[in-house]
Scaffold this active site. Structure first.
Site, PDB file in Angstrom:
ATOM      1  N   THR A  77      -6.050  -2.246   1.685  1.00  0.00           N
ATOM      2  CA  THR A  77      -5.413  -3.347   0.957  1.00  0.00           C
ATOM      3  C   THR A  77      -6.062  -4.682   1.280  1.00  0.00           C
ATOM      4  OG1 THR A  77      -3.298  -2.234   0.824  1.00  0.00           O
ATOM      5  CG2 THR A  77      -3.244  -4.619   0.688  1.00  0.00           C
TER       6      THR A  77
ATOM      7  N   SER B  70      -7.406   3.965   2.358  1.00  0.00           N
ATOM      8  CA  SER B  70      -7.434   4.831   3.548  1.00  0.00           C
ATOM      9  C   SER B  70      -6.700   6.152   3.325  1.00  0.00           C
ATOM     10  CB  SER B  70      -6.895   4.102   4.779  1.00  0.00           C
ATOM     11  OG  SER B  70      -5.498   4.026   4.780  1.00  0.00           O
TER      12      SER B  70
ATOM     13  N   THR C  74      -3.944   0.353   5.817  1.00  0.00           N
ATOM     14  CA  THR C  74      -2.895   0.562   6.823  1.00  0.00           C
ATOM     15  C   THR C  74      -2.345   1.997   6.831  1.00  0.00           C
ATOM     16  OG1 THR C  74      -1.144  -0.158   5.310  1.00  0.00           O
ATOM     17  CG2 THR C  74      -2.140  -1.846   6.717  1.00  0.00           C
TER      18      THR C  74
END
Ligand code: ASP
Length: 331
Positions: free
Chosen positions: A12, A54, A85
């Site tokens: 992000t 991710s 994250t």
């Protein structure tokens, strides 16, 4: 002035809005353009290693990150990895095993909002990470996020949207950072050369128990994996009631030389299989390994690292029960 390498992998923090939702499109040099103040306290170079959400991160990427750091280790005083994250805690744990005893800090950070938004945690997280990477007391792999510094083996994403997304599980924060000031809670000495490892065995399976789960699921997957983590309830135990008994299924796995590790679905305080009969019997009879206070992310990564070095159950047990980078307190 300390020399830091920023390694961008996506997430992000590096995302832009597209018609299909946020996607990582901002490159490493541009990330640095959003934190011009950092140039006042460090010299930063950047490396675009990956550009992934991710969700798509793989164990091969963890090895790639470790190798990128190893190749540049002598040229920099510290490393900051920007990462999505969602799987950041797995990467932090994996790097903690792939790079051990590093006097130079390896910081992993990310953000809940893209760095190009007006209201974002990205700029402060990146600045804090660079600042922590420059302080003489930082070593080894850590997560810097939301003003907290967390040992790489202890991070867990606890909130999907809030800026304080990460917590340190069953272990104190290493430091906090507020308005550019670092307050250290835990420091350690570290000198010499780090140990770098170059492979992981990703044949690790996680099975989460729910009431009524059929134990024979294990027989369908057993040939595809070398290690099985069973995420049970509370302090730990295996269902052992008539036809739904896990004991005989797990016994078969253990006899085949598979590694079976008991974990708990309860995030805080860890497992202790000796407390209840359902756990005691499984542990005594089958000699199962136990995560105890270790995070699930650390257990997964540690098994992948250990199994890349040995398949011998006795050595696996000894290595799993050895504390690395604060991953395990109970023994
Ligand atoms: N899906 C994103 C990722 O993990 C979420 C984030 O970075 O916060 O890449």
């Amino acid at each position: 002035m300390k020399k830091i390498l920023l390694i961008a992998t996506g997430g992000t923090i590096a995302s832009k809005r597209t018609d299909n939702g946020l996607a990582p499109l901002i490159l490493s040099e541009e990330l640095l353009d959003y934190v011009p103040d950092a140039r006042e306290f460090c010299q930063v170079d950047s490396l675009q290693l990956l550009n992934l959400d991710s969700t798509n991160m793989l164990p091969e990427h963890w090895v790639m990150m470790a190798e990128a750091i190893e190749a540049r280790y002598d040229s920099y005083d510290g490393f900051v990895i920007c990462h999505g994250t969602d799987t950041l805690a797995f990467t932090a744990a994996a790097l903690s095993y792939l790079i051990q005893n590093s006097p130079k800090p390896i910081i992993i950070t990310g953000a809940q909002k893209p760095i190009d938004m007006e209201n974002t945690d990205a700029r402060i997280n990146l600045t804090d990470s660079l600042r922590y990477a420059c302080c003489g007391k930082a070593h080894d792999v850590s997560v810097v996020f939301g003003g907290k510094v967390i040992a790489g083996t202890r991070a867990r994403k606890m909130r999907a949207k809030s800026y304080n997304a990460f917590s340190s599980i069953n272990f104190p924060y290493l430091a906090s950072i507020q308005d550019g000031r670092i307050v250290h809670y835990i420091t350690s000495d570290c000198s010499g050369r780090p140990a770098f490892y170059h492979s992981l065995n990703s044949r690790v399976f996680l099975l989460k128990l729910i009431p009524g789960i059929q134990p024979d699921i294990l027989s369908f997957i057993e040939d595809r994996y070398d290690a099985f983590i069973i995420e049970g309830y509370g302090v730990g135990g295996l269902p052992d009631d008539g036809e739904r008994s896990f004991l005989s299924e797990v016994e078969r796995l253990v006899q085949k030389g598979k590694i079976v590790v008991m974990a708990t679905q309860v995030i805080h305080e860890g497992s202790d299989m000796t407390v209840y009969e359902v756990g005691h019997l499984a542990k005594e009879k089958l000699g199962l390994l136990e995560c105890r206070d270790m995070t699930l992310e650390a257990a997964v990564a540690k098994l992948m690292w250990i199994l890349s070095l040995t398949g011998d159950p006795v050595r696996v047990r000894a290595m799993f029960n050895t504390t690395i980078r604060y991953d395990l307190l109970f023994s």
